[in-house]
Scaffold this motif. Structure first.
Motif, PDB file in Angstrom:
ATOM      1  N   ALA A 116       1.248  18.235  -5.363  1.00  0.00           N
ATOM      2  CA  ALA A 116       0.621  16.944  -5.265  1.00  0.00           C
ATOM      3  C   ALA A 116      -0.782  16.979  -4.493  1.00  0.00           C
ATOM      4  CB  ALA A 116       1.367  15.806  -5.159  1.00  0.00           C
ATOM      5  N   LEU A 117      -0.894  17.913  -3.722  1.00  0.00           N
ATOM      6  CA  LEU A 117      -1.890  17.907  -2.872  1.00  0.00           C
ATOM      7  C   LEU A 117      -3.486  17.765  -3.273  1.00  0.00           C
ATOM      8  CD1 LEU A 117      -2.260  18.309   0.411  1.00  0.00           C
ATOM      9  CD2 LEU A 117      -2.520  20.632   0.081  1.00  0.00           C
ATOM     10  N   PRO A 118      -3.739  18.285  -4.369  1.00  0.00           N
ATOM     11  CA  PRO A 118      -5.203  17.797  -4.910  1.00  0.00           C
ATOM     12  C   PRO A 118      -5.051  16.389  -5.451  1.00  0.00           C
ATOM     13  CG  PRO A 118      -4.386  19.980  -5.998  1.00  0.00           C
ATOM     14  CD  PRO A 118      -3.041  19.281  -5.080  1.00  0.00           C
ATOM     15  N   GLU A 119      -3.966  15.763  -5.880  1.00  0.00           N
ATOM     16  CA  GLU A 119      -3.904  14.318  -6.286  1.00  0.00           C
ATOM     17  C   GLU A 119      -4.253  13.553  -5.047  1.00  0.00           C
ATOM     18  OE1 GLU A 119      -0.953  11.162  -8.160  1.00  0.00           O
ATOM     19  OE2 GLU A 119      -0.363  13.082  -8.112  1.00  0.00           O
ATOM     20  N   TYR A 120      -3.454  14.076  -3.902  1.00  0.00           N
ATOM     21  CA  TYR A 120      -3.755  13.384  -2.609  1.00  0.00           C
ATOM     22  C   TYR A 120      -4.991  13.486  -2.044  1.00  0.00           C
ATOM     23  CZ  TYR A 120      -3.827  12.825   2.575  1.00  0.00           C
ATOM     24  OH  TYR A 120      -4.125  12.727   3.829  1.00  0.00           O
TER      25      TYR A 120
ATOM     26  N   LEU B  31       1.537  13.994   4.515  1.00  0.00           N
ATOM     27  CA  LEU B  31       3.023  14.348   4.371  1.00  0.00           C
ATOM     28  C   LEU B  31       4.090  13.307   3.691  1.00  0.00           C
ATOM     29  CD1 LEU B  31       3.815  15.404   8.044  1.00  0.00           C
ATOM     30  CD2 LEU B  31       3.566  16.801   6.205  1.00  0.00           C
ATOM     31  N   PHE B  32       3.537  12.092   3.566  1.00  0.00           N
ATOM     32  CA  PHE B  32       4.235  10.916   2.791  1.00  0.00           C
ATOM     33  C   PHE B  32       3.910  11.434   1.371  1.00  0.00           C
ATOM     34  CE2 PHE B  32       3.374   7.093   0.682  1.00  0.00           C
ATOM     35  CZ  PHE B  32       4.475   6.591   0.629  1.00  0.00           C
TER      36      PHE B  32
ATOM     37  N   LEU C 143       0.834  -1.190   0.066  1.00  0.00           N
ATOM     38  CA  LEU C 143      -0.033   0.071   0.145  1.00  0.00           C
ATOM     39  C   LEU C 143       0.912   1.148   0.180  1.00  0.00           C
ATOM     40  CD1 LEU C 143      -2.800  -1.187   2.512  1.00  0.00           C
ATOM     41  CD2 LEU C 143      -2.926  -0.806  -0.023  1.00  0.00           C
ATOM     42  N   MET C 144       2.010   1.195   0.848  1.00  0.00           N
ATOM     43  CA  MET C 144       2.987   2.305   0.855  1.00  0.00           C
ATOM     44  C   MET C 144       3.310   2.443  -0.645  1.00  0.00           C
ATOM     45  SD  MET C 144       4.961   3.136   4.501  1.00  0.00           S
ATOM     46  CE  MET C 144       5.789   4.146   3.819  1.00  0.00           C
ATOM     47  N   LYS C 145       4.061   1.287  -1.207  1.00  0.00           N
ATOM     48  CA  LYS C 145       4.571   1.466  -2.573  1.00  0.00           C
ATOM     49  C   LYS C 145       3.464   2.007  -3.497  1.00  0.00           C
ATOM     50  CE  LYS C 145       6.469  -2.635  -2.360  1.00  0.00           C
ATOM     51  NZ  LYS C 145       7.126  -3.898  -2.865  1.00  0.00           N
ATOM     52  N   GLU C 146       2.413   1.788  -3.567  1.00  0.00           N
ATOM     53  CA  GLU C 146       1.258   2.091  -4.494  1.00  0.00           C
ATOM     54  C   GLU C 146       0.714   3.507  -4.110  1.00  0.00           C
ATOM     55  OE1 GLU C 146      -1.675  -0.866  -3.811  1.00  0.00           O
ATOM     56  OE2 GLU C 146      -0.308  -2.493  -4.530  1.00  0.00           O
ATOM     57  N   LYS C 147       1.343   4.082  -3.054  1.00  0.00           N
ATOM     58  CA  LYS C 147       0.802   5.304  -2.522  1.00  0.00           C
ATOM     59  C   LYS C 147      -0.747   5.284  -2.265  1.00  0.00           C
ATOM     60  CE  LYS C 147       2.776   7.900  -5.805  1.00  0.00           C
ATOM     61  NZ  LYS C 147       3.200   9.217  -6.242  1.00  0.00           N
TER      62      LYS C 147
ATOM     63  N   VAL D  63       6.447  12.194  -1.252  1.00  0.00           N
ATOM     64  CA  VAL D  63       7.121  10.923  -2.753  1.00  0.00           C
ATOM     65  C   VAL D  63       6.332  11.336  -3.889  1.00  0.00           C
ATOM     66  CG1 VAL D  63       7.656   9.175  -0.796  1.00  0.00           C
ATOM     67  CG2 VAL D  63       5.465   9.337  -1.925  1.00  0.00           C
ATOM     68  N   SER D  64       5.695  12.432  -4.064  1.00  0.00           N
ATOM     69  CA  SER D  64       5.031  12.897  -5.202  1.00  0.00           C
ATOM     70  C   SER D  64       5.322  14.143  -5.882  1.00  0.00           C
ATOM     71  CB  SER D  64       3.409  12.943  -5.043  1.00  0.00           C
ATOM     72  OG  SER D  64       3.103  11.469  -4.631  1.00  0.00           O
ATOM     73  N   GLY D  65       6.326  14.568  -5.529  1.00  0.00           N
ATOM     74  CA  GLY D  65       6.966  15.993  -5.829  1.00  0.00           C
ATOM     75  C   GLY D  65       6.521  17.354  -5.153  1.00  0.00           C
ATOM     76  N   GLY D  66       6.210  17.343  -4.044  1.00  0.00           N
ATOM     77  CA  GLY D  66       5.786  18.375  -3.211  1.00  0.00           C
ATOM     78  C   GLY D  66       4.353  18.643  -3.111  1.00  0.00           C
ATOM     79  N   PHE D  67       4.229  20.043  -2.794  1.00  0.00           N
ATOM     80  CA  PHE D  67       2.777  20.340  -2.275  1.00  0.00           C
ATOM     81  C   PHE D  67       1.971  20.370  -3.495  1.00  0.00           C
ATOM     82  CE2 PHE D  67       4.497  21.248   2.058  1.00  0.00           C
ATOM     83  CZ  PHE D  67       3.481  20.687   2.782  1.00  0.00           C
TER      84      PHE D  67
END
Length: 88
Positions: free
Chosen positions: A75-79, A64-65, A43-47, A69-73
């Motif tokens: 990526a927040l909308p993707e999160y 935060l993780f 699950l971590m490796k798959e984010k 691992v997704s290039g910075g803030f």
């Protein structure tokens, strides 16, 4: 589930640029010492923050993780999309 081990790994990945680079270069080697289940490692490796959140892991650590691992803030909308996606 090994919640303490998984949350420790989430925290450690985000503890500095060198740790992020180590994780990104070889996630399996980075996660090996934590005593996590194979499912949690996957699950971590798959984010897969949705599944980790559903297991009760800290939303703050997950954010935060994911950002680390997704290039910075940027990526927040993707999160947020991943977290609010359909149940797994």
């Amino acid at each position: 589930m090994t919640q303490i081990a998984t949350e420790r790994a989430l925290w450690d990945v985000t503890s500095g640029p060198d740790k992020i680079q180590q994780y990104m270069a070889d996630p399996d080697a980075f996660l090996a010492p934590y005593g996590m289940s194979d499912e949690e490692k996957a699950l971590m490796k798959e984010k897969n923050v949705k599944a980790l959140a559903d297991q009760g892991h800290s939303h703050m650590l997950l954010m935060l993780f994911f950002v680390a691992v997704s290039g910075g803030f940027s990526a927040l909308p993707e999160y947020l999309g991943a977290l609010n996606g359909p149940a797994q």
